[in-house]
Design a protein around this motif. Structure first.
Motif, PDB file in Angstrom:
ATOM      1  N   SER A 279       0.735  -1.250  -0.057  1.00 30.31           N
ATOM      2  CA  SER A 279      -0.038  -0.031   0.017  1.00 30.31           C
ATOM      3  C   SER A 279       0.835   1.051  -0.060  1.00 30.31           C
ATOM      4  O   SER A 279       2.033   1.131   0.316  1.00 30.31           O
ATOM      5  CB  SER A 279      -0.923   0.108   1.113  1.00 30.31           C
ATOM      6  OG  SER A 279      -1.673  -1.082   1.573  1.00 30.31           O
ATOM      7  N   ALA A 280       0.071   2.212  -0.078  1.00 31.94           N
ATOM      8  CA  ALA A 280       1.141   3.670  -0.167  1.00 31.94           C
ATOM      9  C   ALA A 280       1.560   3.785   1.505  1.00 31.94           C
ATOM     10  O   ALA A 280       0.855   3.342   2.170  1.00 31.94           O
ATOM     11  CB  ALA A 280      -0.006   4.626  -0.290  1.00 31.94           C
TER      12      ALA A 280
ATOM     13  N   THR B 268      -2.209   8.230   1.514  1.00 27.87           N
ATOM     14  CA  THR B 268      -3.552   8.308   0.651  1.00 27.87           C
ATOM     15  C   THR B 268      -4.342   9.274   1.073  1.00 27.87           C
ATOM     16  O   THR B 268      -5.007   9.978   0.181  1.00 27.87           O
ATOM     17  CB  THR B 268      -4.360   6.920   0.695  1.00 27.87           C
ATOM     18  OG1 THR B 268      -3.550   5.902   0.182  1.00 27.87           O
ATOM     19  CG2 THR B 268      -5.402   6.923  -0.292  1.00 27.87           C
TER      20      THR B 268
ATOM     21  N   GLU C 257       0.630   4.629  -4.053  1.00 26.57           N
ATOM     22  CA  GLU C 257       1.132   3.038  -4.051  1.00 26.57           C
ATOM     23  C   GLU C 257       2.260   3.030  -5.124  1.00 26.57           C
ATOM     24  O   GLU C 257       3.283   2.330  -4.917  1.00 26.57           O
ATOM     25  CB  GLU C 257       0.067   2.252  -4.561  1.00 26.57           C
ATOM     26  CG  GLU C 257      -0.737   1.743  -3.413  1.00 26.57           C
ATOM     27  CD  GLU C 257      -1.522   2.434  -2.633  1.00 26.57           C
ATOM     28  OE1 GLU C 257      -1.997   3.657  -3.125  1.00 26.57           O
ATOM     29  OE2 GLU C 257      -2.243   2.133  -1.740  1.00 26.57           O
TER      30      GLU C 257
ATOM     31  N   PHE D  46      -4.422  -1.689  -4.525  1.00 25.04           N
ATOM     32  CA  PHE D  46      -5.499  -0.664  -4.706  1.00 25.04           C
ATOM     33  C   PHE D  46      -5.792   0.050  -6.044  1.00 25.04           C
ATOM     34  O   PHE D  46      -6.642   0.578  -6.100  1.00 25.04           O
ATOM     35  CB  PHE D  46      -5.014   0.318  -3.536  1.00 25.04           C
ATOM     36  CG  PHE D  46      -5.731   1.526  -3.428  1.00 25.04           C
ATOM     37  CD1 PHE D  46      -7.090   1.721  -3.173  1.00 25.04           C
ATOM     38  CD2 PHE D  46      -5.174   2.789  -3.466  1.00 25.04           C
ATOM     39  CE1 PHE D  46      -8.064   2.797  -2.852  1.00 25.04           C
ATOM     40  CE2 PHE D  46      -6.062   4.304  -3.095  1.00 25.04           C
ATOM     41  CZ  PHE D  46      -7.148   3.858  -2.832  1.00 25.04           C
TER      42      PHE D  46
ATOM     43  N   ARG E 238     -11.389   2.493  -0.970  1.00 19.53           N
ATOM     44  CA  ARG E 238     -10.383   2.564   0.458  1.00 19.53           C
ATOM     45  C   ARG E 238     -10.070   1.389   1.029  1.00 19.53           C
ATOM     46  O   ARG E 238     -10.757   0.459   1.178  1.00 19.53           O
ATOM     47  CB  ARG E 238     -10.615   3.794   1.385  1.00 19.53           C
ATOM     48  CG  ARG E 238     -10.488   5.226   0.945  1.00 19.53           C
ATOM     49  CD  ARG E 238      -9.296   5.737   0.699  1.00 19.53           C
ATOM     50  NE  ARG E 238      -8.157   5.397   1.796  1.00 19.53           N
ATOM     51  CZ  ARG E 238      -7.727   6.418   2.496  1.00 19.53           C
ATOM     52  NH1 ARG E 238      -8.465   7.597   2.454  1.00 19.53           N
ATOM     53  NH2 ARG E 238      -6.921   5.971   3.210  1.00 19.53           N
ATOM     54  N   GLU E 239      -8.732   1.152   1.284  1.00 15.18           N
ATOM     55  CA  GLU E 239      -8.354  -0.182   2.033  1.00 15.18           C
ATOM     56  C   GLU E 239      -8.300  -1.424   0.974  1.00 15.18           C
ATOM     57  O   GLU E 239      -8.408  -2.383   1.525  1.00 15.18           O
ATOM     58  CB  GLU E 239      -9.301  -0.582   3.258  1.00 15.18           C
ATOM     59  CG  GLU E 239      -8.987   0.434   4.430  1.00 15.18           C
ATOM     60  CD  GLU E 239      -7.745   0.813   5.084  1.00 15.18           C
ATOM     61  OE1 GLU E 239      -6.997   0.112   4.967  1.00 15.18           O
ATOM     62  OE2 GLU E 239      -7.521   2.068   5.173  1.00 15.18           O
ATOM     63  N   GLY E 240      -8.247  -0.985  -0.210  1.00 11.41           N
ATOM     64  CA  GLY E 240      -8.474  -1.961  -1.362  1.00 11.41           C
ATOM     65  C   GLY E 240      -7.254  -2.812  -1.635  1.00 11.41           C
ATOM     66  O   GLY E 240      -7.496  -3.791  -2.290  1.00 11.41           O
ATOM     67  N   SER E 241      -6.127  -2.522  -1.004  1.00  9.63           N
ATOM     68  CA  SER E 241      -5.039  -3.499  -1.169  1.00  9.63           C
ATOM     69  C   SER E 241      -5.080  -4.909  -0.757  1.00  9.63           C
ATOM     70  O   SER E 241      -4.473  -5.761  -1.448  1.00  9.63           O
ATOM     71  CB  SER E 241      -3.768  -2.822  -0.542  1.00  9.63           C
ATOM     72  OG  SER E 241      -3.272  -1.609  -0.929  1.00  9.63           O
TER      73      SER E 241
END
Ligand code: ADP
Ligand code: ASP
Ligand code: MG
Length: 422
Positions: free
Chosen positions: A38-39, A44, A123, A189, A203-206
């Motif tokens: 993730s970032a 983000t 990311e 993400f 959001r939180e899609g990783s």
């Protein structure tokens, strides 16, 4: 067999944590690994602010806010890298230019489009720095831009994955990469449309990206590394006495995520369950801890699982002409949820009224209220908290709701939900 590891923002939020990530990977040098990252930290959120400023026409502010993100990443790269610094710097600059080029224009498309073009940079930056750092440390890896592999539609900010297009590409590109370096790094993400516009998966899609990749590669397991011991029976930030759970079923985790537990993205389970790929939630800070294993096996005797959703709104819908709330109005309401892409967290229907508990998101609330007003009188009550307890006991329910002004309660033998004033 391939292992897929996902490192969230909290696991890569500082120079020390990125160095620590390298020591974790040293223990897996014999394995074929795919890392989904993730970032870093709150990047983000920071990029969201850039997108907001840009879209509001505050170009100078947007450029300034972006400059801060840029400096943070350059500083991190400087601390981590020696021999590979220049090459990394050049690649980071390409991403910076991608964003700055856009920021110097005026917005002509919708907000969600710009959001995705800017927010996806987080990311790209984190994976770029980490890939160079691991290569410099001798942990040889291949960096890929997942936007070339993961195709989505153009539903910006909540894009839907085109599995048929993406699966063979992800499969081919990652196999090729790990045949050469054993380890491959991609971004969580983000994805892209058939017109090469960047998209994000929510959001939180990783976690979801990691599950997609694990599914496509028939991985032996997906490990999500977190800053907690494993999955707990409540968010330890809200309940310091939360208990760690060693084993869970896919079904239980889907239920937890559905009710709003912020531990695993709700879309993560299906791609894993479909291929029976076990999910492990492990502690990034102490790798000797066993973590939580999530599989298809039913687990008995779970402790009560508590989920709190704050800042909730109760929408009271009252039939305008005393007609019953039957199939037709309910069907129309569900159509409105689809159109507005805004789903209630709880619905209660009566003879001539419906109550909806929803997140307090101003623009979505307005859309929903405006559409519902064609059928109902609409009233709104704010400042509420939704408590969900799975496997509840009456003592616990009483303890957690003592002294609260309850406005709505729903109960099955397994789950109780209570909406109360904050
Ligand atoms: P990342 O995105 O880096 O994986 P997050 O900060 O999004 O990390 O998620 C980790 C946090 O999730 C933990 O610090 C913890 O406070 C919170 N959390 C919420 N619910 C739970 C739960 N049921 N079990 C464990 N952690 C939880
Ligand atoms: N960076 C994104 C976010 O903060 C995706 C993720 O971390 O899963 O929401
Ligand atoms: Mg996160």
């Amino acid at each position: 067999m391939i292992k897929v590891f996902k490192f969230g923002g909290a696991s890569v939020n500082s120079v020390e944590r990125i160095q620590h990530l390298a020591t974790i990977l040293e223990q897996y040098q014999q394995d074929k690994l795919v890392l989904i990252i993730s970032a870093m930290g709150k990047t983000t959120n920071a990029l969201e602010k850039v997108a907001e400023a840009f879209y509001a026409g505050n170009q100078a502010e947007a450029i300034q806010l972006f400059h801060v993100v840029k400096q943070q990443h350059l500083t991190t790269a400087k601390y981590l890298l020696v021999t590979h610094y220049n090459a990394c710097h050049d690649q980071l600059n390409d991403f910076f230019t991608e964003a700055e080029w856009l920021l110097h224009d005026k917005p002509v498309r919708n907000y969600d489009y710009y959001y995705d073009q800017l927010v996806c940079i987080g990311e790209l930056l984190s994976t770029c720095i980490i890939s160079y750092f691991l290569n410099e440390k001798g942990l040889s890896n291949t960096w890929l831009d997942i936007r070339d592999l993961l195709r989505t539609d153009d539903n910006f900010r909540d894009a839907n994955v085109d599995w048929d297009f993406s699966a063979p590409r992800i499969h081919a590109a990652i196999h090729e990469a790990i045949s050469q370096t054993n380890c491959c790094i991609v971004q969580g993400f983000i994805g892209s449309t058939d017109e090469n516009e960047s998209t994000t998966l929510g959001r939180e899609g990783s976690d979801f990206t990691a599950a997609i990749v694990a599914n496509v590669l028939d991985a032996s397991g997906l490990t999500i590394w977190k800053d907690v011991e494993g999955v707990m029976n409540a968010d330890p930030r809200q309940f310091p006495e939360a208990q760690y759970i060693s084993e869970l079923s896919f079904e239980e985790v889907i239920e937890m995520a559905y009710y709003g537990a912020q531990v695993i993205h709700p879309k993560t389970i299906k791609p894993l369950q479909n291929k029976r790929i076990p999910l492990y939630v492990k502690c990034f800070l102490d790798t000797s801890l066993p973590g939580t294993a999530i599989t298809g096996k039913k687990v008995k005797q779970l402790p009560p699982v508590i989920v709190l959703k704050k800042d909730q709104v109760l929408m009271h819908l009252h039939s305008q002409d005393f007609s019953f709330v039957g199939e037709k109005p309910l069907g129309d309401l569900y159509t409105i949820f689809n159109e507005t892409r805004f789903r209630p967290n709880l619905i209660q229907t009566g003879a001539i009224n419906v109550q909806l508990c929803v997140d307090n998101r101003a623009e979505k609330l307005d859309q929903l209220a405006a559409k519902a007003a064609a059928m109902f009188d609409v009233q709104i009550e704010k400042g509420l908290t939704l408590l969900t307890i799975r496997h509840y006991t009456n003592e616990l329910l009483q303890k957690l709701t003592a002294g609260k002004q309850i406005v709505l309660q729903q109960q099955t033998t397994e789950t109780v939900q209570v909406l109360y004033h904050e």
